[in-house]
Design a protein around this motif. Structure first.
Motif, short mmCIF file in Angstrom:
data_model
loop_
_atom_site.label_atom_id
_atom_site.label_comp_id
_atom_site.label_asym_id
_atom_site.label_seq_id
_atom_site.Cartn_x
_atom_site.Cartn_y
_atom_site.Cartn_z
N SER A 170 23.18 -16.51 -51.60
CA SER A 170 21.77 -16.70 -51.93
C SER A 170 21.00 -15.41 -51.73
O SER A 170 21.18 -14.72 -50.73
N ASN A 216 14.92 -33.17 -56.43
CA ASN A 216 16.09 -32.45 -55.90
C ASN A 216 17.22 -33.39 -55.48
O ASN A 216 18.03 -33.05 -54.61
N ASN A 228 26.72 -25.96 -60.10
CA ASN A 228 26.08 -26.19 -58.80
C ASN A 228 25.35 -24.94 -58.32
O ASN A 228 24.20 -25.00 -57.88
N ASN A 229 26.00 -23.81 -58.41
CA ASN A 229 25.39 -22.58 -57.92
C ASN A 229 24.16 -22.20 -58.74
O ASN A 229 23.15 -21.75 -58.19
N GLN A 266 21.38 -24.65 -57.68
CA GLN A 266 20.83 -24.33 -56.36
C GLN A 266 19.96 -23.07 -56.42
O GLN A 266 18.93 -22.99 -55.73
N GLU A 318 15.80 -22.65 -55.48
CA GLU A 318 15.20 -21.66 -54.58
C GLU A 318 13.84 -21.17 -55.09
O GLU A 318 13.07 -20.59 -54.32
N PRO A 365 16.94 -27.54 -51.24
CA PRO A 365 18.17 -27.55 -52.03
C PRO A 365 18.38 -28.90 -52.72
O PRO A 365 17.82 -29.92 -52.31
N GLY A 401 30.43 -28.82 -54.98
CA GLY A 401 29.03 -28.97 -54.63
C GLY A 401 28.49 -30.38 -54.67
O GLY A 401 27.29 -30.60 -54.45
N LYS A 430 19.73 -34.15 -45.95
CA LYS A 430 19.95 -32.79 -46.46
C LYS A 430 20.23 -31.81 -45.31
O LYS A 430 21.13 -30.96 -45.41
N LEU A 451 22.79 -28.38 -46.23
CA LEU A 451 22.39 -27.85 -47.52
C LEU A 451 21.31 -26.79 -47.39
O LEU A 451 21.26 -25.83 -48.19
N PRO A 480 23.96 -24.11 -49.71
CA PRO A 480 24.39 -25.12 -50.67
C PRO A 480 25.36 -24.59 -51.72
O PRO A 480 25.76 -25.32 -52.62
N TYR A 481 25.74 -23.31 -51.60
CA TYR A 481 26.56 -22.69 -52.63
C TYR A 481 28.04 -22.92 -52.37
O TYR A 481 28.46 -23.18 -51.23
#
Length: 625
Positions: free
Chosen positions: A3, A89, A106-107, A110, A114, A121, A178, A403, A408, A412-413
């Motif tokens: 991130s 979310n 997923n990445n 996420q 941000e 997340p 994820g 969460k 997360l 979360p990655y």
């Protein structure tokens, strides 16, 4: 993926600066408890951010893992619209083609999250996707994931350790891409033979389903939620099995849920265990109870998601549950997909407006609206003073706590390369295929030529239906005329009445359990010319009576590949299945049974827990033969 918001505090603590202020605020501090972090964040959020947390809807994956910036086949809005503009979310992911695609997506998702004010997340959830059923409203076939029998097949194995092992494998595969929330287990008791939701259940026996539930939750969640857990939504409280005439409550004609045998507490047993085991969330069923009394109190005849006596009175106050309650999908608005529509499952409150339905759901005690993204409706209820912000905060705390417990907020990655190595790896696939084969249930195994037909041995010629020629070539020369065969092996599905008027309806197997007379006649003609082995896939019971006395062997499967079926039938893997549901003798017996009572069809052709074993001695004899 790393991130861009990872930072280091002056004391060396690594954290994600999610609001971009250069300071490690309490909610960003990984050393604090989930409750402390939740309380800090709730005080920072705008009303719009809080409301966004209270919706969970379908989301779809871009072909190459990109976020989809247009409405999908079922999803209603571009991804940026729901994540950034509606502050949502929680999303239920649909089709996944590859592990790399899912992990990349997923990445990307996420990273998009941000950009929101506090960087909350995304929690990605899924319906079951490790077996064979492909039904957009219920489950997905395995695709890149390891493939196991349906829930009924896990129940047929009657082995708590296998249930736990399945859940652990599924957890590892989910986490790798994820997915951090499971919209399962489905622990409804399958007491109504016609009900179309049985495949994903764990059978009709409350005591065994209770044990399976504990193992399932342990495999997915661990002893408590953590960074390696998948949070489970256990469903459908307080038990969705007793549907009137077996019709499903997804549809208006199946809205009634009945208890003619007075077995409400029996259906509640597995849910008590889920609460003891700390299930992260609970989902009430669509069904509308008719004539139900609990502790002498008449229960309002509205769908369980609208029912304050059930959600607040029973689940929260009497059973002490303080986890998340998420409604089943589309209780507020109708669902339009293409030229098809599915009315909102507003059973018993059809006369209310969408706004009034939402208000009633909140009053009942639910925290999150499943299948909806109408955040503006809830905002208006708060601004109009009809719902207090304090009530919103109660639900927001529960949702955020999960969460934080899942880790997360801290990261979360996922590692895309690792996802490819983990998902569907040879070890996991082998475990799933072995479970498929072992779950097969031998119902009939007659003697022919002085020995049982099963395990199968090589013959001169074999006739097959429901298999490719290559699948059965090991048994003999494949012929197209059963009169020329020494053995016939036919694979069929349990019967159902095709329906395709409402959205989703075509995917649900409902109605009669009787096979068409033409099929019965034709298969019995085959049985008259050579020994016939029938393999029937039971996604719910089937009236097998017409084949008993004709077929040399009858075997049930609950989601198995052709290879797994042949492994079991030849004894390479010994089938150990026991029926997790009873097989009624006739439709008259089904119609006269009580929907909430297990084993109530009277003189079933095969009772629950029936199953014949292929012993090692039989297998050895078959191999010699």
């Amino acid at each position: 993926m790393t991130s861009p918001r990872f930072s280091t505090a002056p004391d060396g603590t690594r954290f994600r600066d999610l609001n971009g202020n250069g300071v490690m605020d309490p909610y960003e501090d990984p050393r604090r408890s989930a409750d402390e972090r939740t309380e800090d964040l709730v005080g920072r959020l705008s009303l719009e951010e809080k409301v966004g947390l209270m919706f969970q809807t379908v989301i779809e994956v871009g072909d190459d893992g990109e976020v989809l910036e247009a409405p999908g086949k079922i999803s209603k809005s571009p991804t940026t619209t729901v994540v950034v503009h509606k502050n949502m979310n929680h999303f239920n992911v649909h089709a996944i083609r590859t592990a790399r695609q899912a992990a990349t997506w997923n990445n990307n998702l996420q990273a998009l999250a941000e950009s929101t004010p506090h960087g909350i997340p995304v929690t990605i959830s899924t319906d079951p996707r490790h077996a064979f059923v492909e039904n957009t409203g219920v489950a997905f076939s395995a695709g890149p994931f390891s493939q196991w029998p349906e829930g009924l097949g896990l129940a047929a194995l009657d082995d708590v350790e296998t249930v736990r092992r399945f859940a652990e494998v599924a957890r590892r595969e989910y986490v790798a891409v994820g997915i951090r929330a499971a919209l399962h287990p489905q622990i409804d008791l399958a007491t109504e033979p016609r009900w179309g939701r049985q495949a994903q259940t764990l059978g009709q026996d409350a005591a065994r389903v209770t044990e399976f539930t504990a193992a399932y939750l342990r495999g997915f969640q661990g002893e408590k939620l953590g960074p390696d857990s998948v949070a489970c939504t256990t469903k459908h409280f307080p038990g969705g099995g007793p549907q009137q005439d077996g019709e499903d409550a997804h549809f208006p004609y199946g809205r009634e849920q009945v208890y003619p045998g007075g077995m409400f507490d029996y259906h509640l047993e597995p849910f008590r265990e889920a609460i003891r085991r700390g299930t992260a969330a609970m989902m009430p069923y669509y069904g509308m109870p008719i004539g139900l009394e609990v502790d002498g109190e008449a229960i309002e005849e509205v769908g369980f998601g609208y029912n304050r006596q059930i959600v607040t009175g029973l689940l929260r106050e009497q059973l002490g549950y303080d986890g998340v309650v998420v409604t089943d999908w589309e209780l507020v608005n109708d669902n339009h997909v293409g030229d098809q529509v599915l009315p909102a499952r507003a059973w018993g409150v059809e006369h209310l407006t969408a706004v009034e339905r939402m208000e009633k759901i909140l009053d009942a005690g639910s925290d999150q609206f499943g299948g909806e993204e109408c955040v503006e409706m809830l905002l208006e209820l708060v601004r109009a003073g009809r719902v207090s912000e304090q009530r919103i905060d109660e639900s927001v705390r529960r949702l955020l706590r999960v969460k934080f417990e899942l880790g997360l907020f801290d990261d979360p990655y996922v590692d895309v390369d690792a996802a490819e190595r983990i998902v569907g790896n040879p070890e996991f696939r082998a475990l799933g295929e072995e479970a498929q084969a072992r779950s097969l249930t031998v119902l009939v195994n007659e003697e022919r030529d002085g020995r049982p037909v099963l395990p199968l041995r090589s013959v001169g010629a074999v006739y097959a239906e429901g298999f490719r020629a290559d699948d059965v070539a090991e048994l003999g020369e494949v012929v197209t005329d059963p009169s020329q065969a020494d053995l016939a092996i036919v694979r069929i599905g349990a019967p159902f009445d095709p329906r395709d008027d409402l959205f989703l309806e075509a995917w649900f197997h409902q109605g009669s359990l009787e096979f068409a007379p033409g099929l019965v006649y034709r298969l019995n003609q085959i049985a008259a010319s050579c020994p016939l082995v029938i393999v029937v896939n039971l996604d719910r019971p089937a009236i097998l009576t017409p084949f008993v006395g004709h077929a040399a062997a009858i075997v049930a499967d609950y989601g198995s590949s052709a290879r797994a079926v042949l492994d079991a039938l030849t004894g390479r893997v010994l089938p150990r299945g026991r029926l997790p549901i009873e097989i009624p003798r006739s439709m008259d017996a089904v119609r006269s049974s009580r929907e909430d009572v297990p084993s109530d069809t009277g003189d079933p052709v095969f009772p629950v827990h029936h199953g014949l074993e292929l012993t090692d001695a039989l297998v050895t004899a078959g191999q010699r033969g």
